[in-house]
Design a protein around this motif. Structure first.
Motif, mmCIF file in Angstrom:
data_model
loop_
_atom_site.group_PDB
_atom_site.id
_atom_site.type_symbol
_atom_site.label_atom_id
_atom_site.label_comp_id
_atom_site.label_asym_id
_atom_site.label_seq_id
_atom_site.Cartn_x
_atom_site.Cartn_y
_atom_site.Cartn_z
ATOM 1 N N GLY B 46 0.770 -1.242 0.000
ATOM 2 C CA GLY B 46 0.000 0.000 0.000
ATOM 3 C C GLY B 46 0.794 1.280 0.000
ATOM 4 N N PRO B 59 -10.141 6.539 -6.917
ATOM 5 C CA PRO B 59 -8.838 5.877 -7.002
ATOM 6 C C PRO B 59 -8.530 5.119 -5.720
ATOM 7 C CG PRO B 59 -8.536 8.221 -6.559
ATOM 8 C CD PRO B 59 -10.023 7.995 -6.706
ATOM 9 N N VAL B 60 -8.193 3.853 -5.866
ATOM 10 C CA VAL B 60 -7.847 3.021 -4.698
ATOM 11 C C VAL B 60 -6.633 2.159 -5.022
ATOM 12 C CG1 VAL B 60 -10.249 2.898 -3.893
ATOM 13 C CG2 VAL B 60 -9.359 1.081 -5.383
ATOM 14 N N ARG B 61 -5.990 1.690 -3.963
ATOM 15 C CA ARG B 61 -4.884 0.742 -4.117
ATOM 16 C C ARG B 61 -5.485 -0.653 -4.289
ATOM 17 N NH1 ARG B 61 -1.352 5.044 -3.565
ATOM 18 N NH2 ARG B 61 -0.208 5.083 -1.611
ATOM 19 N N LEU B 64 -4.658 -3.405 -1.687
ATOM 20 C CA LEU B 64 -5.173 -3.329 -0.320
ATOM 21 C C LEU B 64 -6.646 -3.723 -0.249
ATOM 22 C CD1 LEU B 64 -3.493 -0.156 1.257
ATOM 23 C CD2 LEU B 64 -2.738 -2.534 1.224
ATOM 24 N N MET B 65 -7.088 -4.477 -1.239
ATOM 25 C CA MET B 65 -8.453 -5.004 -1.226
ATOM 26 C C MET B 65 -8.389 -6.449 -1.673
ATOM 27 S SD MET B 65 -10.892 -2.245 -3.091
ATOM 28 C CE MET B 65 -12.324 -3.328 -2.932
ATOM 29 N N LEU B 112 -4.473 7.221 -10.637
ATOM 30 C CA LEU B 112 -4.580 8.096 -9.464
ATOM 31 C C LEU B 112 -5.109 9.468 -9.884
ATOM 32 C CD1 LEU B 112 -3.810 8.981 -6.486
ATOM 33 C CD2 LEU B 112 -1.600 9.659 -7.440
ATOM 34 N N VAL B 116 -8.660 11.241 -9.157
ATOM 35 C CA VAL B 116 -8.763 12.475 -8.363
ATOM 36 C C VAL B 116 -9.519 13.529 -9.165
ATOM 37 C CG1 VAL B 116 -7.448 14.383 -7.344
ATOM 38 C CG2 VAL B 116 -6.688 12.024 -7.002
ATOM 39 N N SER B 134 0.915 10.515 -3.335
ATOM 40 C CA SER B 134 0.415 9.182 -2.986
ATOM 41 C C SER B 134 1.251 8.069 -3.602
ATOM 42 C CB SER B 134 -1.018 8.996 -3.493
ATOM 43 O OG SER B 134 -1.848 10.018 -3.041
#
Lengths: 787, 160, 285
Positions: B46, B59-61, B64-65, B112, B116, B134
């Motif tokens: 992450g 936007p997500v990593r 980390l899911m 990302l 955003v 990030s």
């Protein structure tokens, strides 16, 4: 005779052409090693202790486990040097009986997916009897330390010594002897793509193809074939898109050797994807050095002699192909830097310890020696009551060619001129006024400089001086124009982000008289490219670019001969530019593709002087060239938080002719960012037991967009006779100058406290410790301003 | 090992019906089960952001899911950014401003910033630079990424 | 770095969730909420839960409620919800200021306020906010719901007093009076990193003097907390640089800082002084 056609030709070299590499990468169509699916996946069981004897490795029956015991016939990695008291040490592909660092591969587990491979690793019963570890370089040579390798009882495995006859006398009679003791902490090059490999055996051809993240595909093939006892022809190595290397991927990964062995054993495809923890722990480290440097100066600040003791912690094993001599020996040869000095004494040692092996990392020792030398210059200036710039002015090399005290020949360069550019741009008098005002408000600003030379583009003569078992240097380029007029260049270099495809296309376009979009560069495949050394050491634009120029000239010559026949004119009157061959002073012309078509499909029409086809190759092996630069930095140190912010960063650079200025600036910017990381943020930390504490990106702290300042870049373009394209290398300069310039600036800012920070990274904790230890009540005048 | 679950990952408008163990991270499923390898893995904890994708527009990593958590969600990856042959303004801007070198971190940075800008089309330049912190890039020194993103953001605002 | 196997449960109501937790907690079951701390811990195999109960599908936990005197933040509310003030007045502003310091933009899209409290990292901004403002949390299990003061919830770094079958279902933050001023200051090495030290201060200004001062520090000790010694210095005084310095000094004296790879206890003590003073300075309009 200068024909008019030439004057109207388009020049591609010198333009900031958009990169041909980019469209696929921005679409997510890049092909990286981990993108290739495999039938089997490997995960390594790694040593949890720094030093010990392996007592037991066992696993439940359903776990497919490979250990050193299975690898009989596989030779250990044993890179060679034939000079400098080198003690050859061996690195088994998997630890054999003993472990020598935390993270060393002890066994491999093979499974159908990565998740289960990791489960199986957890089931392996690994018992190691700990022995006392050697972690720090000074401890390693302290006498009481255990031997990491029995062959080297005092842990020194490479040692270079030099001393000019008059050196002692010069020091004895000098007006001022200044000494700095510097410490550079351990770093990891940290490419965003970790290492990885995919090997597949083809039962039809009985060949194995290894796709791996490497900067040196041909050397990987040689090394792996040798270790496994294969014919090189039975191994194909492909470097697909490679997500950064910075030196970490030029050394042979033992894991890659095992992958080829496994693919041949299981007769299938097998892959290894290094995870970030492994990369931080077990991939190569660098920069772990102590340097004690003394300078003898006359009363006017002329540097008369240098004396250095360099101790490089090279980790547990010597890396292939450069050997662990790469750091200590480069430091030995290049420490005098851009300054004219006639006497020099140096002892440079590489010592083995129970830590991750060292390998080249962008800059290789030069960030550290530049740091030592530039700290020395600042301190000498202070004690001699001189200005920091004046002392450099007095000592920079100004006449070329210049032969250094170590016998290196500096080609035409602009050490003094780039420094003056940086000095003018940063406006020192205005800064000093601002610094005074800030001080009155309790704010601490500082200015720092670093002038340096960057040896680039060196061929076999330079490497031969090191006495390596393998002497890298030249590059070969094969160029073929096909019947449709498109050009393919096959190169031995192996770019991985440097934009070399674009830069070489620009060189070829100018030479062949075609547009760059008609040129394709093929690299990173031992089946498709001529043997070559790869991309490292700021060499590709110079050496591969030079070979490209030479090969292009040969193809161009043939195009002229073809045109001469077809246009019925003297070769001297043929000019090729912008895709057209013309007869000077006439309107007779043919497109280049018509020439190509003819020489393949109607070769019978030509005489013996032409012959069929349109391809040629050339090699280039230069002695090397020196780029130069001066970095100038303004920082602010917050003495309460001990945080450092970079207010301004200037690079005045001379790398000769810029083939593609946009790409050149990108290299500088990226190099400076890694230098900022070195100077302020990143450090691999081991505890006293040899356990590594920085195994995540939360602990090892690569900086983000927030921490890297805007970088102002200025160029001079000295046309050197040492390189046929007139281009010098510039891949490493950014990272070489930054630690010295930044830490000098921090020291200037903190000069009211009388502290001297001589180790990097300069973390807030280190600033805090220094300020707490400072005996001095802060004076209201920065020392630099008083001089 | 626990039983595999049947899930549907909708990536760039295409449904992928796959079977995964619950422990399979979303990025692994996108890359391995769905074969969309434009999303990269840089750290799996992450920090680096190479695996950044858009999940229902945000936007997500994706490291980390778990993939099972994205069952039925709308996912967008770098492969879905361009409109056929026409590059997304961010993609073009990264090329124009030399915002990439090795290109490994690039898909993460693109997703990302695209994410955003979809969430906050009028975000300030300062806010954008803050968001850019990030993700990690090791080649460019970030300055050209910042230039590329600010230029593309200005163009996208002007085109509205 | 692949997580170990686990069974996955995805309840859609709180009732199902607490039942699932009651059933699986004894078999090493845990709640999965934002996952931004848990998943990396699992990737490193420092945590290997056998069951994960994913509460992202529980709609009744997804809301922020505003009552007459408090803000109630459900377990599903993500950090990004606070990017814009969620409530008028000082509290909404405070939260939207602080949230920008939490990790990074994509992490804030997933991570949750309540998850931060349950994780109890010493450097968590939300733990600091909750400690400084005397938040209360609701813990829910098949046995019912109970209310716990945050000071009672967080035992030590990464450790809470939640029973193994309890879900931290909401946090209650008191709304701040209109005349409240606040200041927040954080020092970290890189953007988005956990703070080496941070401070949140709030107080009311009545007739020019400080009332109801709250001085919180985080990242310094194992648990973020209020420093009564500093609050005493401020109470009833007019804000001034000297006063703020005195309060900061009181914090430095009272703190018992921790030591780790990034910062020694000594350095942290000095940082604590600085962040408190700067937070106080920022509280001035």
């Amino acid at each position: 005779m200068k024909p008019p056609v030439r004057e109207t030709a388009t020049n591609w070299v010198g333009r900031s052409l958009r990169r041909f590499e980019d469209p696929s990468l921005v679409r997510g169509d890049g092909r990286f090693t981990a993108d290739v699916p495999a039938a089997l996946y490997v995960r390594f069981v790694r040593s949890p202790v720094a030093s010990g004897k392996i007592v037991k490795i066992a696993a439940p029956d359903h776990v497919r486990l490979v250990t050193a015991a299975d690898l009989s016939g596989v030779k250990p990695i044993q890179p060679m040097l034939h000079k400098f008291n080198y003690v050859p040490v061996m690195q088994p592909v998997l630890a054999d009986g003993v472990v020598r660092f935390v993270g060393e591969a002890v066994a491999a587990v093979i499974c159908q997916n990565e998740d289960e491979a990791e489960d199986h690793c957890d089931l392996v019963d690994l018992q190691i009897e700990d022995t006392a570890p050697v972690v720090d370089a000074r401890m390693a040579v302290g006498g009481a330390a255990a031997a990491v390798h029995a062959e080297a009882p005092n842990n020194v495995i490479v040692e270079g010594r030099v001393k000019t006859p008059e050196c002692d006398a010069v020091f004895a009679t000098a007006a001022r002897v200044e000494t700095v003791e510097v410490r550079s902490h351990r770093q990891n090059a940290l490419p965003m793509e970790t290492r990885g490999a995919h090997a597949v055996y083809d039962p039809v051809t009985r060949r194995t193809t290894l796709i791996c993240s490497t900067q040196m595909p041909h050397l990987m093939r040689t090394a792996i074939a040798d270790l496994l006892g294969m014919r090189e022809a039975d191994l194909r190595v492909i470097a697909p898109d490679v997500g950064g290397g910075f030196g970490q991927k030029m050394s042979l990964a033992p894991e890659y050797v095992l992958l080829v062995w496994l693919a041949r054993k299981y007769r299938t495809s097998v892959a290894w994807k290094e995870d970030r923890r492994e990369n931080l722990m077990s991939s190569f480290h660098s920069r772990d050095q102590y340097i004690t440097l003394s300078g003898a100066f006359d009363a006017k600040g002329k540097l008369l002699g240098l004396s250095a003791d360099i101790l490089a912690n090279i980790g547990a094993y010597s890396c292939f192909p450069t050997t662990c001599g790469v750091e200590p020996l480069m430091a030995l040869a290049e420490l005098p830097g851009p300054y004219d000095v006639r006497d020099y004494a140096c002892v440079s040692r590489g010592v083995v310890t129970n830590t991750c092996p060292m390998a080249p990392y962008r800059g290789v020792s030069r960030p550290v020696i530049t740091f030592a030398l530039e700290r020395l210059m600042d301190k000498a200036a202070r004690h001699l009551g001189m200005d920091a710039i004046d002392i450099r002015r007095r000592n920079l090399v100004r006449a070329f060619p210049y032969t250094s005290v170590m016998g290196l020949v500096f080609d035409e360069a602009s050490y003094a001129e780039t420094m003056e550019m940086a000095v003018d741009a940063i406006d020192i008098p205005a800064f000093r006024r601002r610094q005074q005002q800030a001080l009155a408000e309790g704010r601490y600003l500082g200015i720092g400089f670093a002038a340096f030379s960057e040896r680039t583009g060196y061929g076999t003569p330079a490497f031969a001086a090191r006495g390596m078992g393998i002497t890298p240097g030249w590059e070969t380029v094969e160029i073929a124009m096909d019947p449709s007029g498109y050009v393919e260049a096959r190169i031995g270099a192996s770019p991985h982000g440097q934009g070399l495809d674009t830069a070489l296309a620009q060189i070829m376009a100018d030479e062949l008289g075609v547009t760059p979009d008609k040129v394709r560069v093929v690299h990173g495949d031992t089946d498709r490219t001529p043997y070559g050394w790869g991309t490292f050491a700021s060499r590709s634009a110079v050496i591969c670019g030079g070979a490209t120029l030479l090969a292009s000239r040969k193809v161009k010559e043939k195009l002229v001969r073809i045109a001469s026949h077809m246009l019925e004119a003297s070769a001297a009157d043929i000019f090729i530019a912008d895709g057209v061959a013309k007869v000077a002073g006439t309107d007779r012309a043919l497109p280049v593709e018509a020439l190509a078509r003819e020489v393949y499909h109607h070769s019978h029409k030509f005489g013996a002087d032409v012959g069929p086809g349109l391809s040629d190759s050339a090699s280039y092996d230069p002695a090397g060239t020196f780029s130069n630069a001066c970095h100038a930095v303004i920082v602010e140190v917050d003495i309460e938080t001990c945080g450092v912010s970079i207010e301004r960063y200037i690079v005045a650079e001379d790398a000769g002719r810029l083939i593609n200025p946009m790409i050149a600036d990108g290299q500088i910017c990226g190099g400076v960012a890694q230098g900022v990381a070195n100077a302020l943020y990143e450090q691999i930390v081991y505890d006293e037991t040899g356990n590594i504490l920085t195994t995540t990106l939360a602990d090892y702290m690569p900086p983000t967009a927030h921490e890297i300042p805007a970088i102002e870049i200025m160029h001079l373009e000295t046309m050197s006779s040492a390189t046929i394209t007139k281009a010098k290398g510039l891949g490493e300069g950014g990272s070489i100058g930054a630690p010295a310039a930044i830490v000098n600036a921090i020291n200037d800012a903190l000069s009211p406290f009388g502290v001297s920070l001589d180790e990097f990274p300069v973390t807030p904790e280190r600033i805090h410790t220094a300020l707490n230890a400072a005996s001095k009540v802060p004076s209201m005048t920065p020392e630099g301003a008083r001089a | 090992m626990s039983a595999k679950k049947n899930i549907t990952l909708n990536i760039n408008g295409v449904d992928h019906h796959v079977q995964v163990e619950p422990r399979r991270t979303l990025v692994d499923a996108i890359r391995d089960e769905c074969g969309q390898t434009g999303t990269h893995i840089g750290c799996e904890h992450g920090v680096c952001g190479a695996c950044t994708i858009m999940l229902d527009g945000k936007p997500v990593r994706s490291c980390l899911m778990f993939a099972v958590q994205a069952d039925g969600a709308r996912l967008r990856t770098v492969e879905g950014l361009a409109d056929g042959d026409r590059l997304h303004p961010l993609q073009q801007s990264f090329i124009d401003h030399h915002g990439l070198q090795c290109g490994f971190c690039t898909p993460g940075f693109l997703m990302l910033t695209a994410g955003v800008l979809e969430q906050e089309p009028d975000i300030s330049d300062e806010g954008l630079i803050d968001a850019l912190s990030s993700n990690l890039c090791r080649c460019t020194g970030y300055q050209n990424i910042i230039k590329a993103v600010l230029a593309a953001a200005a163009d996208m605002r002007a085109a509205r | 770095m692949k997580p170990a196997s686990f069974e996955y449960h995805r309840p859609t109501t709180l009732e199902e969730a607490v039942k699932a937790l009651a059933e699986y907690a004894p078999q090493d079951g845990r709640i999965l909420s934002g996952g931004q701390s848990l998943v990396p811990t699992m990737a490193l195999r420092m945590a290997k839960p056998a069951h994960l109960i994913d509460i992202n599908g529980v709609r009744e936990l997804a809301d922020i409620k505003v009552t007459e005197d408090a803000l109630i933040i459900g377990a599903g509310v993500r950090h990004a919800a606070f990017h814009k003030p969620v409530v008028d007045g000082a509290l909404g502003q405070l939260l939207s200021f602080v949230v920008r310091h939490i990790a990074h933009y994509p992490i804030r899209q997933r991570g949750t306020f309540c998850g931060s409290l349950a994780h109890a990292d010493p450097s968590s901004e939300w733990c600091l906010v909750s400690a400084t403002l005397d938040a209360e949390i609701t813990a829910t299990s098949v046995r019912g719901a109970r209310s716990i003061a945050v000071t009672e919830l967080i035992e030590w770094a990464m450790s809470t007093t939640l029973a193994e079958d309890e879900i931290l279902t909401s946090v209650r933050l008191p709304l701040l009076p209109e005349n409240t001023r606040f200041g927040f200051y954080e020092f970290s090495r890189r953007a988005g990193d956990y703070a080496l030290a941070m401070s949140l201060v709030t107080y009311e200004l009545a007739d020019g003097v400080i009332a109801a001062p709250r001085v919180g520090i985080g990242g310094v000790e194992g648990v973020p907390r209020r420093i009564a010694e500093a609050e005493e210095v401020l109470l009833g005084q007019k804000p001034s640089p000297d006063l703020f310095r005195a309060a900061a000094e009181a914090v430095a004296n009272a703190a018992d800082p921790m030591s780790d790879l990034q910062a020694s206890a000594n350095y942290r003590r000095d940082l604590a002084r600085t962040v408190v003073r700067r937070a106080l300075e920022r509280s001035l309009p």
